[in-house]
Every structure is written in structure tokens, then in C-alpha cells.
Design a protein around this motif. Structure first.
Motif, PDB file in Angstrom:
ATOM      1  N   SER A 421      -7.452  39.204 -29.003  1.00  0.00           N
ATOM      2  CA  SER A 421      -7.244  38.234 -30.079  1.00  0.00           C
ATOM      3  C   SER A 421      -8.100  37.005 -29.795  1.00  0.00           C
ATOM      4  N   ALA A 424      -8.198  32.968 -31.103  1.00  0.00           N
ATOM      5  CA  ALA A 424      -7.300  31.889 -30.672  1.00  0.00           C
ATOM      6  C   ALA A 424      -7.616  31.427 -29.252  1.00  0.00           C
TER       7      ALA A 424
ATOM      8  N   ASP B 103       2.758  31.684 -27.944  1.00  0.00           N
ATOM      9  CA  ASP B 103       3.313  31.113 -29.172  1.00  0.00           C
ATOM     10  C   ASP B 103       2.793  29.704 -29.394  1.00  0.00           C
ATOM     11  N   LEU B 106      -0.751  29.779 -30.630  1.00  0.00           N
ATOM     12  CA  LEU B 106      -0.995  30.339 -31.960  1.00  0.00           C
ATOM     13  C   LEU B 106      -0.238  29.627 -33.073  1.00  0.00           C
ATOM     14  N   LEU B 107       0.944  29.131 -32.759  1.00  0.00           N
ATOM     15  CA  LEU B 107       1.830  28.583 -33.784  1.00  0.00           C
ATOM     16  C   LEU B 107       1.913  27.070 -33.598  1.00  0.00           C
ATOM     17  N   SER B 138       0.191  28.355 -38.933  1.00  0.00           N
ATOM     18  CA  SER B 138      -0.683  29.209 -38.130  1.00  0.00           C
ATOM     19  C   SER B 138      -1.892  28.405 -37.663  1.00  0.00           C
ATOM     20  N   GLN B 143      -1.623  27.917 -42.253  1.00  0.00           N
ATOM     21  CA  GLN B 143      -0.756  28.522 -43.246  1.00  0.00           C
ATOM     22  C   GLN B 143       0.688  28.500 -42.752  1.00  0.00           C
ATOM     23  N   GLY B 145       4.391  29.674 -41.913  1.00  0.00           N
ATOM     24  CA  GLY B 145       5.005  30.954 -41.593  1.00  0.00           C
ATOM     25  C   GLY B 145       6.456  30.753 -41.199  1.00  0.00           C
ATOM     26  N   ALA B 213       2.121  38.833 -32.901  1.00  0.00           N
ATOM     27  CA  ALA B 213       1.405  37.624 -33.309  1.00  0.00           C
ATOM     28  C   ALA B 213       0.045  37.596 -32.626  1.00  0.00           C
ATOM     29  N   THR B 238      -0.639  35.964 -41.658  1.00  0.00           N
ATOM     30  CA  THR B 238      -0.319  34.902 -40.712  1.00  0.00           C
ATOM     31  C   THR B 238       0.137  35.607 -39.432  1.00  0.00           C
ATOM     32  N   PRO B 239       0.240  34.891 -38.299  1.00  0.00           N
ATOM     33  CA  PRO B 239       0.599  35.580 -37.053  1.00  0.00           C
ATOM     34  C   PRO B 239       1.883  36.401 -37.182  1.00  0.00           C
ATOM     35  N   ARG B 241       2.616  38.695 -39.374  1.00  0.00           N
ATOM     36  CA  ARG B 241       2.946  39.163 -40.720  1.00  0.00           C
ATOM     37  C   ARG B 241       1.777  40.001 -41.236  1.00  0.00           C
TER      38      ARG B 241
END
Lengths: 556, 302
Positions: A421, A424, B103, B106-107, B138, B143, B145, B213, B238-239, B241
Motif C-alpha cells: 500500500s 500511504a 490506522d 491512513l485515517l 481518508s 473523504q 468514512g 484498510a 475509502t480505506p 470500503r
């Protein structure tokens, strides 16, 4: 007092007003109340009946009533709060009867009634309900029970019964009940989203020598397909059976625990899958140091009633703390982990080698309250396709804490790389600064006190692909209290976020004001106003909540 | 010294002021203090055989406060503080910590909302059951989520402090530590005309699996009662989804071609209705459940 009689006695006491009249207030109640106010938190009232040689009854309870108005914007995707006027009533009580022979009978209940569906999905939420009795060498509990038999066997909360009986130095424990998210969904099938899971567990624990105990446990569970309408669950009903054997050895500073388990897991319509697990953990507290280590190996299809027993984990770890010199403490941890659940995914590591180290430095008597903490960590993992999945970080925090002034300055950097990935991948640097000042007439025994605090934090995330995001937050807070008057709290937080990929900055603002005033006997009244507005600058993300309310807290 | 570390962590994450939240009165704090004094370092005697059966009500509040502190550390990305609140002997410790770090990478702007929270506190064990919603933006594109689930937290009392010993149910903090995937497919029921169709229905599939994710695509399976098997690929929006579609081909006498990229349905009335099961193998469905299929069934009717 035998158990049934004790329960009847409690019910009688609850139901008979005359009984309450016999309960005497403790003489030092007023003293306690004053102490509670000076401590800043309401304390429980305590009613005590202690006739000569009779059963002692203790009753503790409290009620909190809230009435508030919410103005929420942004929709449910952005904001959990709901618009409107709401109330919330919380009640809790703890009734205990202690007989002259030490036998204890108790009833403890806690529940909330509210029309705020963001807070609870049901008008009445029974948060906990437990009752039971215990005496010399036995106990029985009903309602919410938490059997904690072993790490690989049974360790969870459920609605049911738990009983333990001691035979000499051996103990037999047994528990049975139902796993269900809430009491409400246990009572009403229409509120269920998962099968009721019926469980039963037992453990036999006996001494082996002077410092060791050995145990054997059995547990079984089964989803009841009849408890949920067809099609509501996306998972098939399942059942499991588990047996474990283990030991606990404690001698002076050494503690060693070990357990092995075997299980059979069956999904409806499928053949059963057998698996096993074992673990060994040890710790040693020496003079100025502490060592710990262990090995865990749980098969991917291992199943049990223990919340800790995550299937598919194999890990070995070694760590400890060491007061190397009076001004330096070292703390370290190294481990190797395998994660079978990462198989079949591309982004989760299946094997990881990791280490962390921290150094805590005290600057001695010439610099009282001054300290420095340094930390470093590395986690080097491999995904199922052998690609790298790593993260590393280091940081430093300088802090100064004295009764009047306190301050802290910290910096932390973390780098994340995952070849599965890569968009990120990047590095995040975080700065934090805090400054606080206390005011008081007497720091050791204050009648009034005020605290001011200012903090600022900045996080800067730089992605390897060239994008970046930055968050800055400023916060100011004030808190004041005076014995007998109550307390006042206020805070303001302002911040902005620079979105990844550019665009206008997003702003946030949060304010809060609360004032509470104590009355006699620990009762308090509080009024509060809170507002948060998030991400103004982008209509698609903007949301906010404003709450104004009052709270009355009573103890009895 | 360890206390100093915690102090620094607390200072760096502290809210700007102390503020009372809407807690119930602090019942029986004296009992807490007494129990803390009782829990002195272990002696040579093995684990007590039968312990006091019930804890004071104040213990439930302390356990809940510990969970709230853990949530604040998670939301602010304070990994050091979060680690200090964990038992190093926790099974899956490193997977959990790495999941939290991922997390937080990414979030962005994480906010956790708890509801239907229930706390059971015993003398040395506390169990918190709660529903949760986790809102975020995200990293890519900012976006919004939303993840949701139900968790059970097991806490052990370590002297006067509650420490998280285990997470069960859907893991709130570290996505890769196990959250049950949610699979939805539509339309749940559609018509398969005997004479075929000019524009045949398209099946839409949405998969929400926070454990994935960061992953760009994921494959699900479709199995029909007429023995068609397809494996459409869903793409991340989105992560965690993923969404995707697959077309149907409906006709009387339609041959069934496995792996053709469309769902073939023979609309001969004698062969209807047809059930189409959409399923996804969740490697880590949470609740300490072994890998399991999550499925939903659609029906094609005459």
C-alpha cells in the motif's frame, strides 16, 4: 444466613418502608460530606444498620438526571449527535448484607433511561445487574458475571450464573449463561443482530506443592439458530468445545504461568476443525529491575471462551525495566510475531520482528521535577507475498512538573512503509508543547485552587508520493474550585488542517464551559455548554454540535 | 521512573483543563483505596483461590475512565501513551500496536463515539461491552468514512490501575486485529424473464472490512444454484470500503459459463427461482472467531 433466606431478606428490606426507618445514619456523615467537598468529588452516602450480633446492611446508591438540548449539523456520516431536547436518567445501587459469620449477600444494579438514541439504542439500558452470595469457601453470582478461569479457556463477561466452591485448597468453578450484547437483545428477539450463544464452562484448580497451582478447564458454546430470524446474520451459526490444562507458579519474585488447550470448532453445515494452543509467560521482579518473557502459540482455528485467545497468533517476547543508575531507567521489549490472519490479505504482515527501547532520565535533586524520556521503536514485517511492511519511530519528551508550574515539550517522528500500500508511505513528525500554572491559597491543603493550561500541537505528515497534510491545534483551559462553592471549567481549542493534495484549510473550534455546585451530602448540580464546529471551509465536511444542559446528581 | 514516563505521556496528551463529565457520583472511593492497599506485591502464595465476589461501583467508573483514556490516545495518535496502557503479555500485542500505527497513518481526524455502553467490574476483572462508531477522513482525498462495530474489552486490575488485557468482538483500535466484515449486495430479489432481457439487472456489491484498510482491491465469490461461479473484484473507495458490480445474463436456456465475468441465469421457469450467494472469506472476523465466510443471498424469480 443461607442464601435463599438472605435474598428474601433483601427483598423484604427493599419493599418495607419500616425497614428503612431502622437504618441509622452514620454519625460522621457530616464530616464525610465536608471531606467530599474538599476532595472535589461527591462521595457516596452510606446507611448502616449494625445491631449487636446482627446482619450489617449497607446501601449505596446514586441518581443522575440530565436535561439538555443538542443542535447538531452535518449528518450521521460526519456527526453522531442528534438534534433536539433530550433527557438522561442514570440510577445505580449497591445493596450488601453481611452476616455475623461473614457471609455476604449482595445486589448491584445500574441502568440508564434516555430518549437520546445517539447515546443508547433503547429507552432503558440495563448497564449491569448482578446479585449473589458468598461465604466461607463458596460464592454464587447471578446476572452479569465475569468468569476469569484462564487465558486459553474462559475469560469473558456474560449473562448467567457463576459458582465457586472450595474443597480444602482445591477450588471448583463453574459458569453457564448466554453471550449477548445487551440485556435488551436478550429479552427481545426483534433487537438482535446476532445469534444468542449459549455457553458453559468449568474449572478445577488444585495446589501442587507450596508455590504452584495446577488447573484443568472445559468449556463449550453453541449459537442458537432459533434466536435470530433467517437472513439477519451474515455469519453461519457456530459451536466450539475446548479443554485446557495449566499451572501458575509463584515463588518470591518469580511468576510463571503456562497453559495448553485443544479445541473443536464447527460452523453449521461444515465439518469440525480441531486445533490447539499453548502459552508460557514468566516475570521476575529483582532489585532494581524487572524481566518478563513468554511464548504464545494459538492455531488459526483455535476457539475458546477467552477474550485474550486471538487465533492465529504465534509470538515470542522478552522485555523488562532496569534502573541502571539512580538517574537512568531503561525499558526494552523485543518480540517476534506471526499472524496467520494476515494470510489471504495483501496489506497485513504475516511475520514481524519488533523492538522498542526507552530511556528515562531524572536530572537529580538540583533539578527537581525535571525529566527526559527518549524512545525508539522498530517493527519490520513481511506481508504474505514477502513484500515489506515496516514502521519505525523515535521521540523525545522533556518535562518539568512542580506544584505551581508544569511544562512539557515533546517531539516524535514515525515512518511507515508498506509495499502493498505504497501510496500511504511516508513520515509523520509531531510536536507538542504544554504549559500549566496552578494558583492556590495553600497547595497542600487548599480551600481554593485555580489552574491554567496552554498547549499547542503540530503534526506534519509527508508522503513519499509528494503529498502532505498538516494539523495544528491550540488549546487553552482554565479550571477553578473552592470548597463549598464548587468548580468551574472552561476551555477553548482552535485548529486547522491542511488536506492531503491541497485545497483550502479546514478549521475546527471547540469550546466548553461547566459549572458545578455541591450541596449537603454530596449532591451536586451542574450546568454546561459545549460547542464544536469541525472542518469549516469545506461544506461537504462541515459539521458541528452545540449542547446546553443541566445535571442534578443525588446520592442516597 | 515508570510513573515519570506515564506522567510525560499524560502531559503531552492532556486536555487543556480538568473537566467533570456526566458521571454518576463516585461511589465508594474509600473501598477503592482500601483495595489498592490490599493488592501489594505478590507473595509466595499462589493465586488466591476464591476472591471477594463483588467490586465497588466506583471500580466500574475507573475501568471506563481507563478505556476513555485509551480512546483519547488512539484519536490523538499518541502511540507511546497507548502502549503504556497495555499489558505486554497481551496475545497479539505487536499486531495490535502495528494496526494502531497503520490506522493513524491512513485515517485522519479520528473520532470515536461509544453507545450502549455497559460495564461490569469485579474485584480484579472488568468487562466493558459497547457499540462504537469510528469516523475519519481518508488520507487520500480527505473523504469521510465510518466504521462501526461492537466490542468487548477485558481489563485486569494491576494494583490501583485498570489495564486492558484483551479486546474481543470488533477491534475498535487496530483494524487488522479483527473486525467483522459487512457485505451487502443488491437487488435482493430480481425478475428473470422467461424470454430473456434486453437490459439485464446488474448486481451491486459493497464490502466494508476495516482489516483491509489500505488495500486497493478485494475479490468476492458469487455462487448460483445453477452452478455458476464468478469472482468479481471490488475496488476501494475509502480505506476498508470496497464496491463493485457484476452483470447478469438472463435467457431461457442460457448456458452457464463459470468464470465468464457475468452471472448466467437460465430463466426456464422450471429452473427458477435461482439463488445467488455472494460470499467473502473474512480472514479475521473478530470475536476470536476463526476465518469465516460472510455471505448474502440474492434471488432471481420468474
Amino acid at each position: 444466613m443461607n442464601p435463599p433466606f438472605a435474598l428474601v431478606s433483601i427483598a423484604f428490606l427493599l419493599a418495607t418502608p419500616a425497614a428503612a426507618e431502622k437504618i441509622l445514619l452514620a454519625d460522621n456523615r457530616e464530616v464525610l460530606s465536608n471531606w467530599q467537598q474538599s476532595a472535589g468529588t461527591p462521595q457516596t452516602a452510606e446507611l448502616v444498620k449494625q445491631d449487636d450480633g446482627g446482619t450489617r446492611i449497607e446501601w449505596k446508591g446514586g441518581v443522575t438526571l440530565d436535561r439538555y438540548n443538542n443542535r447538531a449539523t452535518g449528518g450521521t456520516l460526519l456527526n453522531p449527535a442528534l438534534n433536539g431536547n433530550f433527557y438522561k436518567a442514570q440510577v445505580q445501587g449497591d445493596l450488601r448484607a453481611t452476616a455475623p459469620d461473614g457471609n455476604l449477600t449482595y445486589l448491584q444494579v445500574s441502568g440508564t433511561h434516555s430518549d437520546d438514541r445517539a447515546l443508547q439504542r433503547y429507552p432503558l439500558l440495563l448497564q449491569s445487574a448482578q446479585m449473589g452470595w458468598a461465604g466461607d469457601g463458596y460464592q454464587v453470582a447471578l446476572g452479569d458475571v465475569a468468569p476469569d478461569f484462564s487465558t486459553l479457556g474462559t475469560s469473558l463477561g456474560m449473562r448467567g450464573v457463576l459458582a465457586q466452591k472450595q474443597f480444602g485448597q482445591s477450588v471448583v468453578s463453574a459458569s453457564a449463561g448466554t453471550l449477548v450484547p445487551t440485556w435488551n437483545s436478550l429479552a427481545d428477539a426483534a433487537k438482535r443482530t446476532q445469534f444468542l450463544r449459549n455457553v458453559v464452562a468449568a474449572k478445577f484448580d488444585m495446589p501442587v506443592g507450596s508455590a504452584t497451582r495446577a488447573f484443568i478447564s472445559f468449556q463449550s458454546y453453541a449459537d442458537d439458530p432459533a434466536t435470530l430470524d433467517r437472513g439477519l446474520s451474515s455469519l453461519a451459526p457456530a459451536s466450539g468445545r475446548t479443554g485446557t490444562v495449566g499451572f501458575v507458579h509463584q515463588r518470591e519474585q518469580l511468576t510463571v504461568t503456562g497453559e495448553a488447550g485443544f479445541s473443536l470448532w464447527t460452523e453449521s453445515g461444515q465439518s469440525g476443525l480441531r486445533d490447539h494452543a499453548y502459552l508460557l509467560d514468566a516475570s521476575y521482579n529483582g532489585q532494581g529491575y524487572n524481566l518478563r518473557g513468554g511464548h504464545h502459540n494459538l492455531g488459526v482455528y483455535y476457539t475458546s471462551l477467552a477474550a485474550q485467545a486471538a487465533p492465529g497468533i504465534v509470538e515470542t517476547y522478552l522485555g523488562g525495566n532496569w534502573l541502571a543508575v539512580p538517574w537512568l531507567t531503561l525499558q526494552g521489549d523485543a518480540r517476534r510475531s506471526e499472524n496467520s490472519a494476515g494470510d489471504g490479505t495483501r496489506v497485513n504482515a504475516t511475520t514481524t520482528d519488533s523492538a522498542s527501547l526507552s530511556q528515562t532520565i531524572a536530572f537529580g535533586a538540583n533539578w527537581p521535577g525535571l525529566g527526559l524520556v527518549l524512545n525508539q521503536s522498530l517493527s519490520a514485517g513481511k506481508n504474505a507475498d514477502a513484500s515489506d511492511n515496516r514502521n519505525s519511530g523515535y521521540g523525545a519528551a522533556l518535562n518539568y512538573a512542580q506544584p505551581i508550574w508544569n511544562t512539557a515539550l515533546g517531539y516524535n517522528v514515525r515512518k511507515v512503509e508498506n509495499e502493498a500500500s505504497p501510496t500511504a508511505d511516508g513520515q509523520t513528525g509531531t510536536w507538542n508543547f504544554l504549559l500549566g500554572r496552578a494558583f492556590s491559597d495553600d497547595l497542600t491543603n487548599p480551600t481554593w485552587r485555580a489552574d491554567l493550561q496552554f498547549s499547542v500541537g503540530m503534526q506534519d505528515q509527508q508522503l513519499d508520493i509528494g503529498d502532505s497534510t498538516r494539523t495544528i491545534q491550540y488549546a487553552f483551559g482554565a479550571a477553578a474550585s473552592r470548597v463549598g462553592w464548587g468548580s468551574l471549567n472552561a476551555s477553548v481549542t482552535l485548529g486547522k488542517v491542511k488536506p492531503t493534495g491541497g485545497g483550502a484549510d479546514l478549521h475546527n473550534r471547540e469550546t466548553m464551559l461547566e459549572a458545578s455546585h455541591p450541596f449537603k451530602n454530596g449532591n451536586t448540580v451542574k450546568v454546561y455548554a459545549r460547542e464544536s464546529r469541525l472542518f469549516s471551509g469545506d461544506p461537504a465536511l462541515e459539521n458541528g454540535t452545540r449542547s446546553i444542559g443541566a445535571q442534578l446528581a443525588l446520592v442516597f | 521512573m515508570i510513573r515519570n514516563i506515564l506522567t510525560v505521556a499524560a502531559l503531552l496528551t492532556a486536555s487543556p483543563c480538568l473537566h467533570a463529565v456526566d458521571n454518576l457520583p463516585d461511589l465508594g472511593a474509600r473501598v477503592v483505596e482500601e483495595r489498592a492497599a490490599e493488592s501489594s506485591p505478590t507473595t509466595s502464595t499462589p493465586t488466591p483461590v476464591i476472591q471477594t465476589p463483588i467490586a465497588d461501583l466506583a471500580e466500574a467508573q475507573k475501568a471506563q475512565a481507563e478505556l476513555q483514556a485509551l480512546i483519547r490516545a488512539y484519536e490523538t495518535g499518541n502511540i507511546n501513551d497507548l502502549q503504556s496502557r497495555l499489558d505486554p503479555a497481551m496475545i497479539g500485542y505487536q499486531r495490535f500496536v502495528d494496526g494502531v500505527i497503520r490506522d493513524n497513518n491512513l485515517l485522519k481526524q479520528l473520532r470515536v463515539h461509544l453507545f450502549d455502553t455497559q460495564v461490569l467490574a469485579g474485584p480484579d476483572v472488568a468487562v466493558i461491552q459497547t457499540g462504537w462508531e469510528k469516523r475519519f477522513l481518508s488520507l487520500a482525498g480527505f473523504q469521510p468514512g465510518l466504521f462501526a462495530g461492537r466490542s468487548t474489552f477485558l481489563l485486569h486490575r494491576d494494583k490501583d490501575q485498570w489495564k486492558i488485557a484483551a479486546f474481543a468482538g470488533d477491534n475498535l483500535f487496530a483494524s487488522q486485529s479483527g473486525v467483522l466484515a459487512q457485505l451487502t449486495a443488491s437487488p435482493a430479489v430480481f425478475t428473470a424473464p422467461a424470454g430473456g432481457c434486453v437490459v439485464c439487472p446488474t448486481i451491486s456489491i459493497t464490502l466494508l472490512d476495516p482489516d483491509l484498510a489500505g488495500q486497493g482491491t478485494v475479490a468476492v465469490e458469487l455462487i448460483s444454484s445453477q452452478n455458476d461461479r464468478e469472482s468479481p473484484t471490488l475496488t476501494a473507495t475509502t480505506p476498508g470500503r470496497f464496491i463493485g458490480t457484476i452483470n447478469t445474463l438472463i435467457d431461457n436456456g442460457q448456458p452457464i459459463a463459470i468464470g465468464s465475468g457475468v452471472v448466467d441465469i437460465n430463466s426456464n421457469p422450471a429452473l427458477l427461482p435461482v439463488s445467488i450467494t455472494v460470499r467473502y472469506r473474512d480472514q479475521n472476523p473478530g470475536s476470536n472467531r476463526p476465518p469465516s465466510y460472510v455471505s448474502q443471498t440474492l434471488r432471481a424469480v420468474p
